[in-house]
Design a protein around this motif. Structure first.
Motif, PDB file in Angstrom:
ATOM      1  N   ALA A  43       0.825  -1.199  -0.132  1.00  0.00           N
ATOM      2  CA  ALA A  43       0.034   0.020  -0.211  1.00  0.00           C
ATOM      3  C   ALA A  43       0.929   1.256   0.138  1.00  0.00           C
ATOM      4  O   ALA A  43       1.652   1.394   0.965  1.00  0.00           O
ATOM      5  CB  ALA A  43      -0.960  -0.143   1.315  1.00  0.00           C
ATOM      6  N   GLY A  75      -0.475   4.487  -2.222  1.00  0.00           N
ATOM      7  CA  GLY A  75      -1.422   5.466  -2.125  1.00  0.00           C
ATOM      8  C   GLY A  75      -2.883   4.268  -2.055  1.00  0.00           C
ATOM      9  O   GLY A  75      -3.880   4.854  -1.965  1.00  0.00           O
ATOM     10  N   GLU A 125       8.568  -2.114  -4.380  1.00  0.00           N
ATOM     11  CA  GLU A 125       7.020  -1.910  -3.674  1.00  0.00           C
ATOM     12  C   GLU A 125       6.437  -3.282  -3.587  1.00  0.00           C
ATOM     13  O   GLU A 125       5.809  -3.612  -2.477  1.00  0.00           O
ATOM     14  CB  GLU A 125       6.361  -0.952  -4.575  1.00  0.00           C
ATOM     15  CG  GLU A 125       6.720   0.545  -4.682  1.00  0.00           C
ATOM     16  CD  GLU A 125       7.731   0.660  -5.766  1.00  0.00           C
ATOM     17  OE1 GLU A 125       8.270  -0.346  -6.082  1.00  0.00           O
ATOM     18  OE2 GLU A 125       7.866   1.757  -6.084  1.00  0.00           O
TER      19      GLU A 125
HETATM   20  C1  LIG Z   1       2.995   2.805  -7.678  1.00  0.00           C
HETATM   21  C2  LIG Z   1       3.375   1.330  -7.209  1.00  0.00           C
HETATM   22  C3  LIG Z   1       2.953   0.882  -6.010  1.00  0.00           C
HETATM   23  C4  LIG Z   1       2.094   1.604  -5.136  1.00  0.00           C
HETATM   24  O1  LIG Z   1       1.130   2.477  -5.438  1.00  0.00           O
HETATM   25  P1  LIG Z   1      -0.658   1.917  -5.035  1.00  0.00           P
HETATM   26  O2  LIG Z   1      -1.319   3.166  -5.186  1.00  0.00           O
HETATM   27  O3  LIG Z   1      -0.573   1.814  -3.486  1.00  0.00           O
HETATM   28  O4  LIG Z   1      -0.749   0.748  -5.699  1.00  0.00           O
HETATM   29  C5  LIG Z   1       3.246  -0.608  -5.896  1.00  0.00           C
HETATM   30  N1  LIG Z   1       3.992  -1.306  -6.979  1.00  0.00           N
HETATM   31  C6  LIG Z   1       4.320  -0.707  -8.001  1.00  0.00           C
HETATM   32  C7  LIG Z   1       5.216  -1.499  -8.732  1.00  0.00           C
HETATM   33  C8  LIG Z   1       4.028   0.635  -8.239  1.00  0.00           C
HETATM   34  O5  LIG Z   1       4.510   0.984  -9.353  1.00  0.00           O
END
Ligand SMILES: *Cc1c(COP(=O)(O)O)cnc(C)c1O
Length: 457
Positions: A267, A269, A388
Motif C-alpha cells: 500500500a 496510495g 514496492e
Molecule cells: C505505484 C506502485 C505501487 C504503489 O502504489 P499503489 O497506488 O499503492 O498501488 C506498488 N507497486 C508498484 C510496482 C508501483 O509502481
C-alpha cells in the motif's frame, strides 16, 4: 493433497471482465467526501471539472453504481497486455517448506513494469473523448509517469510529468523511457511553477516528494488551457479502474476451485491494493466470505499503522481538495535512506475507511526485510520484483512460515505489482549491506501531524 494446478493461469480474452467493480456501492459506510479547501464544503462534481475531465469527475463521486462498463476501446487496449497471469508459487512454497498454497497476480508485464497502465489508459481515453489537448501528472519512482506516457502516446495527448527529484537523479533511464513515448519530464520541485519555486526557495537542496510534485502538476494543469491533471493512485476513480486486477484474479481462482484465506497487497496510495481486494472485500462486506485482507506499508512511511484518520491535503503545496484519510501530514517526507517506494503521506479514502471500520489489517515492514524477501522471491520465481511489490512478498512469506508452524494449508493470494529493473541502486545497497531501515520517531511524526489543517473538530 490439493490437485496439481498450472504454474501460470491466463484467462481467455472472452473471460476478461467487461465492467469495473465499484467497491463503494457495497460499503455500508461510504468514504468521506472531499472538501473544498476554501469553503470546507463537500465538493460537487462540477467543482472537479477544472482539475479532472468530466467523466472521471463523475466516477470519482459515484458511490452507488456497482458495475461500470469498460469502454470497448479500453478493453481492446487491455488486451495488448492483459489478462495478467495468476501464478502458483510452487518453488517458493517448496523452499519455505510450507503447506500453504501461494498465488500471486503479476502486473509487471508491460513497459511501465507495474499495474499503473490499467488506470492510465482509462484516464487518457476519457481525456481524449473530451477533446483535451494534454495532461499533467507527477511520478515518484517513475512507473506511473511511464504508464501515462504510454497511454498519452496512444491517444496523441501532450504530457508533462513532474518527477520527484531524488528519483529523477537515481533513475535517469526512467526519464528516457518516458521521453521515448513523447512526454516532457521535469524534476520536482522546479521553477516552472509558483508552488515549486516557493518550495525551492525555502529548501534549495530538497529531494522533493510526491506531495510536492502533485502541487506542481495541478498548478500547471489549471493554468494551461486544454489541460487537465491526472493522478495514478489514491483517488476513487483509480481504485475503480484497478478493480480489473481483483476481478481477473477471482475468475482465475474460481477456475481452480480456490478461494483465498488471506489477500495481501502493498500500500502506497492504495490503488493496487484497492483493485486486488475489491471482489474479495465485496464478499466480506456482503457476508459471503471472510478472507483476511492485509495492507503492507514500509515502517519509514507508516500512514495506516501510525497515521491519523483526519481531513488533510493530498499534496505538500496545499492546492488540492481535502480528503479524509490516514495521513502523516502533507509535509511528511520519508527519510532519503528509504529506497523501497510507497512514499506517499496519505492513503486512499476507500482503503482508509475500510481500515477504520475494521475490514482490513495493516502491517508495517522494515526495508532490509523487504529486500531479503525480494531476493528470495527472485531466485525462486525468476521475476525480479519491484521493491514496492516486495512488501507484499515479505508478508506472504511470513504468513506461509506461520502455516509451516501450525500445519495449516492456507491459500494465500498476493499482488505482485511490478518489476524492479530500475531499482538497482536500492538492490545494490541491500546486497552490499549498506541499506539502513529508518523508523521515524514519534517526534518526527509529530512534525507532520502539526501541519494537518484543523477540520476534524
Ligand atoms: C505505484 C506502485 C505501487 C504503489 O502504489 P499503489 O497506488 O499503492 O498501488 C506498488 N507497486 C508498484 C510496482 C508501483 O509502481
Amino acid at each position: 493433497m490439493s490437485k496439481k494446478v498450472p504454474h501460470r493461469l491466463y484467462l481467455s480474452e472472452e473471460q476478461m471482465p467487461k465492467q469495473w467493480y465499484n467497491l463503494r456501492a457495497d460499503m455500508p459506510n461510504k468514504p468521506e467526501p472531499m472538501l473544498n479547501p476554501a469553503t470546507l464544503e463537500p465538493l460537487k462534481e462540477e467543482d472537479l471539472y477544472p482539475i479532472f475531465c468530466e467523466e472521471l469527475a463523475r466516477q470519482e463521486m459515484d458511490n452507488t453504481t456497482r458495475y461500470i462498463d469498460i469502454p470497448e476501446e479500453i478493453q481492446d487496449f487491455y488486451k495488448m497486455y492483459r489478462p495478467s497471469p495468476l501464478i502458483r508459487a510452487y518453488n517458493l512454497e517448496k523452499t519455505l517448506n510450507t503447506p500453504a498454497k501461494i498465488y500471486y497476480k503479476f502486473e509487471g508485464n508491460n513497459t511501465s513494469g507495474s499495474h499503473k497502465l490499467n488506470s492510465a489508459i482509462a484516464q487518457a481515453y476519457y481525456a481524449k473523448k473530451q477533446g483535451l489537448k494534454g495532461l499533467t501528472t507527477e511520478t515518484g519512482a517513475g512507473q506511473w509517469g511511464t504508464a501515462l506516457s504510454e497511454a498519452c502516446a496512444y491517444y496523441n495527448l501532450d504530457l508533462t510529468v513532474y518527477m520527484v527529484k531524488v528519483s529523477y537523479e537515481q533513475k535517469p533511464f526512467r526519464k528516457t523511457v518516458m521521453e521515448t513515448f513523447g512526454a516532457q519530464v521535469i524534476p520536482s520541485p522546479s521553477n516552472t511553477t509558483k508552488v515549486g519555486s516557493e518550495i525551492l526557495e525555502k529548501d534549495p537542496n530538497t529531494g522533493g516528494s510526491l506531495g510536492c510534485a502533485i502541487s506542481e502538476a495541478v498548478e500547471k494543469a489549471v493554468t494551461t488551457p486544454g489541460y487537465r491533471y491526472v493522478l495514478g493512485s489514491v483517488l476513487n476513480q483509480v481504485l475503480l479502474h484497478q478493480s480489473i486486477i481483483g476481478l481477473e484474479s477471482k475468475i482465475a481462482l474460481e477456475m481452480l476451485d480456490e478461494y483465498p484465506d488471506i489477500v495481501i497487497g502493498c500500500a502506497g496510495g492504495g490503488s493496487n491494493l484497492g483493485g486486488l481486494i475489491a471482489p474479495f472485500m465485496q464478499d466480506k462486506l456482503t457476508g459471503k466470505a471472510s478472507p483476511r485482507i492485509v495492507a503492507v506499508e514500509p515502517v519509514s512511511c507508516p500512514s495506516l499503522t501510525r497515521g491519523r484518520y483526519v481531513y488533510d491535503f493530498c499534496d505538500t503545496g496545499k492546492v488540492t481538495p481535502l480528503a479524509k484519510m490516514y495521513t502523516l501530514g502533507s509535509n511528511f517526507i520519508p527519510s532519503p535512506d528509504h529506497a523501497g517506494g510507497l512514499r506517499y503521506h496519505g492513503m486512499a479514502p476507500i482503503i482508509s475507511k475500510l481500515y477504520h471500520d475494521g475490514y482490513l489489517e495493516a502491517v508495517a515492514v522494515e526495508q532490509t526485510k523487504v529486500f531479503e524477501a525480494a531476493v528470495m522471491f527472485a531466485k525462486q520465481e525468476t521475476i525480479l520484483p519491484a521493491p514496492e511489490s516486495a512488501h507484499a512478498i515479505r508478508v506472504a512469506i511470513d504468513e506461509a512460515i506461520k502455516c509451516r508452524e501450525t500445519g495449516e494449508a492456507k491459500t494465500i493470494l498476493f499482488g505482485l505489482t511490478g518489476t524492479g529493473y530500475f531499482d538497482m541502486t536500492a538492490y545494490n545497497s541491500y546486497l552490499s549491506n549498506t541499506m539502513k531501515t529508518y523508523i521515524p520517531s514519534d517526534e518526527d511524526l509529530e512534525r507532520g501531524f502539526s501541519q494537518i489543517p484543523k477540520v476534524d473538530l
